[in-house]
Design a protein around this motif. Structure first.
Motif, PDB file in Angstrom:
ATOM      1  N   LEU A  32     -14.667 -11.102 -14.372  1.00  0.00           N
ATOM      2  CA  LEU A  32     -14.777 -10.377 -15.556  1.00  0.00           C
ATOM      3  C   LEU A  32     -13.890  -9.068 -15.069  1.00  0.00           C
ATOM      4  CD1 LEU A  32     -16.222 -10.214 -18.284  1.00  0.00           C
ATOM      5  CD2 LEU A  32     -18.204  -9.044 -17.146  1.00  0.00           C
ATOM      6  N   ARG A  33     -12.913  -8.746 -16.157  1.00  0.00           N
ATOM      7  CA  ARG A  33     -12.286  -7.426 -15.968  1.00  0.00           C
ATOM      8  C   ARG A  33     -12.167  -6.855 -17.215  1.00  0.00           C
ATOM      9  NH1 ARG A  33      -7.091  -8.837 -11.975  1.00  0.00           N
ATOM     10  NH2 ARG A  33      -8.231  -9.227 -10.151  1.00  0.00           N
ATOM     11  N   SER A  34     -12.651  -5.620 -17.545  1.00  0.00           N
ATOM     12  CA  SER A  34     -12.368  -4.828 -18.453  1.00  0.00           C
ATOM     13  C   SER A  34     -12.823  -5.812 -19.887  1.00  0.00           C
ATOM     14  CB  SER A  34     -10.919  -4.600 -18.908  1.00  0.00           C
ATOM     15  OG  SER A  34     -10.411  -3.685 -17.762  1.00  0.00           O
ATOM     16  N   GLY A  35     -13.738  -6.422 -19.860  1.00  0.00           N
ATOM     17  CA  GLY A  35     -14.461  -7.097 -20.874  1.00  0.00           C
ATOM     18  C   GLY A  35     -13.819  -8.604 -21.093  1.00  0.00           C
ATOM     19  N   ARG A  36     -13.016  -8.947 -20.153  1.00  0.00           N
ATOM     20  CA  ARG A  36     -12.222 -10.113 -20.467  1.00  0.00           C
ATOM     21  C   ARG A  36     -12.459 -10.961 -19.101  1.00  0.00           C
ATOM     22  NH1 ARG A  36      -6.723  -7.382 -21.104  1.00  0.00           N
ATOM     23  NH2 ARG A  36      -7.028  -7.553 -18.623  1.00  0.00           N
ATOM     24  N   LEU A  37     -12.596 -12.277 -19.514  1.00  0.00           N
ATOM     25  CA  LEU A  37     -12.788 -13.220 -18.250  1.00  0.00           C
ATOM     26  C   LEU A  37     -11.593 -13.934 -17.894  1.00  0.00           C
ATOM     27  CD1 LEU A  37     -14.996 -14.576 -16.483  1.00  0.00           C
ATOM     28  CD2 LEU A  37     -15.359 -16.332 -18.409  1.00  0.00           C
ATOM     29  N   GLU A  38     -11.035 -13.644 -16.801  1.00  0.00           N
ATOM     30  CA  GLU A  38      -9.941 -13.971 -16.189  1.00  0.00           C
ATOM     31  C   GLU A  38      -9.827 -14.748 -15.020  1.00  0.00           C
ATOM     32  OE1 GLU A  38      -7.567  -9.837 -17.380  1.00  0.00           O
ATOM     33  OE2 GLU A  38      -7.732 -10.200 -15.035  1.00  0.00           O
ATOM     34  N   LEU A  39      -8.878 -15.828 -14.902  1.00  0.00           N
ATOM     35  CA  LEU A  39      -8.529 -16.681 -13.705  1.00  0.00           C
ATOM     36  C   LEU A  39      -7.785 -15.820 -12.801  1.00  0.00           C
ATOM     37  CD1 LEU A  39      -9.160 -19.324 -12.627  1.00  0.00           C
ATOM     38  CD2 LEU A  39      -7.225 -20.202 -13.564  1.00  0.00           C
ATOM     39  N   THR A  40      -7.772 -15.587 -11.797  1.00  0.00           N
ATOM     40  CA  THR A  40      -7.142 -14.892 -10.842  1.00  0.00           C
ATOM     41  C   THR A  40      -7.022 -15.444  -9.538  1.00  0.00           C
ATOM     42  OG1 THR A  40      -8.997 -13.323 -10.288  1.00  0.00           O
ATOM     43  CG2 THR A  40      -7.748 -12.748 -11.813  1.00  0.00           C
ATOM     44  N   PHE A  41      -6.123 -15.240  -8.659  1.00  0.00           N
ATOM     45  CA  PHE A  41      -5.796 -15.647  -7.336  1.00  0.00           C
ATOM     46  C   PHE A  41      -6.492 -14.603  -6.505  1.00  0.00           C
ATOM     47  CE2 PHE A  41      -3.194 -16.225  -3.506  1.00  0.00           C
ATOM     48  CZ  PHE A  41      -3.636 -17.709  -3.309  1.00  0.00           C
ATOM     49  N   MET A  42      -7.390 -15.124  -5.478  1.00  0.00           N
ATOM     50  CA  MET A  42      -8.036 -14.411  -4.812  1.00  0.00           C
ATOM     51  C   MET A  42      -7.546 -13.822  -3.533  1.00  0.00           C
ATOM     52  SD  MET A  42     -10.954 -13.960  -6.294  1.00  0.00           S
ATOM     53  CE  MET A  42     -11.884 -13.268  -5.302  1.00  0.00           C
ATOM     54  N   PRO A  43      -7.656 -12.631  -3.168  1.00  0.00           N
ATOM     55  CA  PRO A  43      -7.058 -12.300  -2.016  1.00  0.00           C
ATOM     56  C   PRO A  43      -7.777 -12.830  -0.665  1.00  0.00           C
ATOM     57  CG  PRO A  43      -8.645 -10.535  -2.850  1.00  0.00           C
ATOM     58  CD  PRO A  43      -8.573 -11.581  -3.926  1.00  0.00           C
ATOM     59  N   VAL A  44      -7.020 -12.518   0.564  1.00  0.00           N
ATOM     60  CA  VAL A  44      -7.499 -13.199   1.531  1.00  0.00           C
ATOM     61  C   VAL A  44      -8.502 -12.117   2.291  1.00  0.00           C
ATOM     62  CG1 VAL A  44      -5.528 -14.581   2.055  1.00  0.00           C
ATOM     63  CG2 VAL A  44      -5.533 -12.357   2.982  1.00  0.00           C
ATOM     64  N   THR A  45      -9.178 -12.849   3.088  1.00  0.00           N
ATOM     65  CA  THR A  45     -10.187 -11.821   3.782  1.00  0.00           C
ATOM     66  C   THR A  45      -9.258 -10.997   4.938  1.00  0.00           C
ATOM     67  OG1 THR A  45     -10.551 -13.114   5.853  1.00  0.00           O
ATOM     68  CG2 THR A  45     -11.966 -13.835   3.735  1.00  0.00           C
ATOM     69  N   PHE A  46     -10.266  -9.998   5.540  1.00  0.00           N
ATOM     70  CA  PHE A  46      -9.654  -8.871   6.278  1.00  0.00           C
ATOM     71  C   PHE A  46      -9.198  -9.772   7.651  1.00  0.00           C
ATOM     72  CE2 PHE A  46     -10.001  -6.145   9.920  1.00  0.00           C
ATOM     73  CZ  PHE A  46      -9.334  -5.039   9.588  1.00  0.00           C
ATOM     74  N   TRP A  47     -10.063 -10.698   8.109  1.00  0.00           N
ATOM     75  CA  TRP A  47      -9.813 -11.315   9.187  1.00  0.00           C
ATOM     76  C   TRP A  47      -8.731 -12.144   9.207  1.00  0.00           C
ATOM     77  CZ3 TRP A  47      -9.183 -16.748   9.987  1.00  0.00           C
ATOM     78  CH2 TRP A  47      -8.858 -17.102  11.212  1.00  0.00           C
ATOM     79  N   HIS A  48      -8.548 -12.704   7.964  1.00  0.00           N
ATOM     80  CA  HIS A  48      -7.234 -13.748   7.706  1.00  0.00           C
ATOM     81  C   HIS A  48      -6.052 -13.002   7.689  1.00  0.00           C
ATOM     82  CE1 HIS A  48      -4.573 -16.226   5.148  1.00  0.00           C
ATOM     83  NE2 HIS A  48      -5.374 -17.131   5.513  1.00  0.00           N
ATOM     84  N   PHE A  49      -5.813 -11.873   6.980  1.00  0.00           N
ATOM     85  CA  PHE A  49      -4.731 -11.150   6.959  1.00  0.00           C
ATOM     86  C   PHE A  49      -4.482 -10.577   8.370  1.00  0.00           C
ATOM     87  CE2 PHE A  49      -2.733  -7.048   7.104  1.00  0.00           C
ATOM     88  CZ  PHE A  49      -1.599  -7.185   6.238  1.00  0.00           C
ATOM     89  N   ARG A  50      -5.264 -10.173   9.085  1.00  0.00           N
ATOM     90  CA  ARG A  50      -5.038  -9.474  10.561  1.00  0.00           C
ATOM     91  C   ARG A  50      -4.536 -10.607  11.510  1.00  0.00           C
ATOM     92  NH1 ARG A  50      -6.715  -4.663  12.416  1.00  0.00           N
ATOM     93  NH2 ARG A  50      -5.431  -5.375  14.075  1.00  0.00           N
ATOM     94  N   ILE A  51      -5.356 -11.873  11.434  1.00  0.00           N
ATOM     95  CA  ILE A  51      -4.976 -12.799  12.409  1.00  0.00           C
ATOM     96  C   ILE A  51      -3.441 -13.179  12.333  1.00  0.00           C
ATOM     97  CG2 ILE A  51      -5.824 -14.862  11.408  1.00  0.00           C
ATOM     98  CD1 ILE A  51      -6.736 -13.432  14.845  1.00  0.00           C
ATOM     99  N   VAL A  52      -3.453 -13.357  10.877  1.00  0.00           N
ATOM    100  CA  VAL A  52      -1.866 -13.938  10.655  1.00  0.00           C
ATOM    101  C   VAL A  52      -0.880 -12.961  11.008  1.00  0.00           C
ATOM    102  CG1 VAL A  52      -0.186 -14.740   8.957  1.00  0.00           C
ATOM    103  CG2 VAL A  52      -2.646 -15.733   8.910  1.00  0.00           C
ATOM    104  N   PHE A  53      -1.018 -11.602  10.718  1.00  0.00           N
ATOM    105  CA  PHE A  53      -0.342 -10.602  11.213  1.00  0.00           C
ATOM    106  C   PHE A  53      -0.178 -10.494  12.735  1.00  0.00           C
ATOM    107  CE2 PHE A  53       0.660  -6.091  11.870  1.00  0.00           C
ATOM    108  CZ  PHE A  53       1.757  -6.144  10.867  1.00  0.00           C
TER     109      PHE A  53
END
Length: 181
Positions: A32-53
């Protein structure tokens, strides 16, 4: 990409209406963003980003070009599709001497030396079975799967390393990400 569904005039959606929304693919969510229901791509977790990096840094120190979150060309065809919906690799290490175009996000498997996937409980089958098969079919020489310890506070992971031998991935070794250097 974002799909949008406007709320009714009352501004309220019931639980039943919300639960009847189309089921979304893995990695996507209704927000729910600004009164609209949106289908969005979810970001990765902190662990996921750091471990790949951290794994990509290992390869960068060895002189390879690297990138995160890249499409692997033709993986959609291998999966029986139309060529769309190619797999997104968490990390890509390019062949020695190859430098991708700075504006590219889709890469030919022939230019990829290693694909890196950081898996979670939700993505284990997808990353450790489906992608393993597809990347082997495409001829990518190495496939590294990183698993984390959900009970640990440390940013580390256990890497399972595969090497392509006669068209199939064979276990090459295992180690902690922190022990790669």
């Amino acid at each position: 990409m974002t799909a949008q569904i406007d709320l009714p005039m009352t501004g309220v959606r019931t639980r039943a209406e919300f639960e009847s929304l189309p089921e979304v693919p893995r990695g996507w969510a209704w927000e729910l963003r600004s009164g609209r229901l949106e289908l969005t791509f979810m970001p990765v977790t902190f662990w996921h980003f750091r471990i790949v990096f951290m794994v990509l840094e290992h390869w960068l120190r060895r002189g390879y070009e690297i990138s995160g979150e890249q499409y692997v060309a033709d993986s959609g065809f291998v999966r029986g599709g139309t060529g769309k919906n190619n797999f997104v690799a968490d990390g890509v290490v390019f062949d020695p001497g190859y430098r991708p175009d700075k504006n590219s996000s889709t890469h030919d498997a022939a230019d990829i030396h290693v694909v890196i996937e950081a898996v979670s409980q939700d993505s284990e089958d997808h990353d450790a079975i489906d992608k393993l098969r597809v990347y082997a079919t495409l001829g990518i020489p190495h496939y590294w799967i990183v698993r984390g310890d959900v009970d640990s506070e440390e940013i580390d992971g256990f890497v399972t390393m595969y090497e392509l031998v006669d068209g199939e991935y064979k276990l090459q070794g295992n180690r902690l990400v922190s022990q790669l250097s």
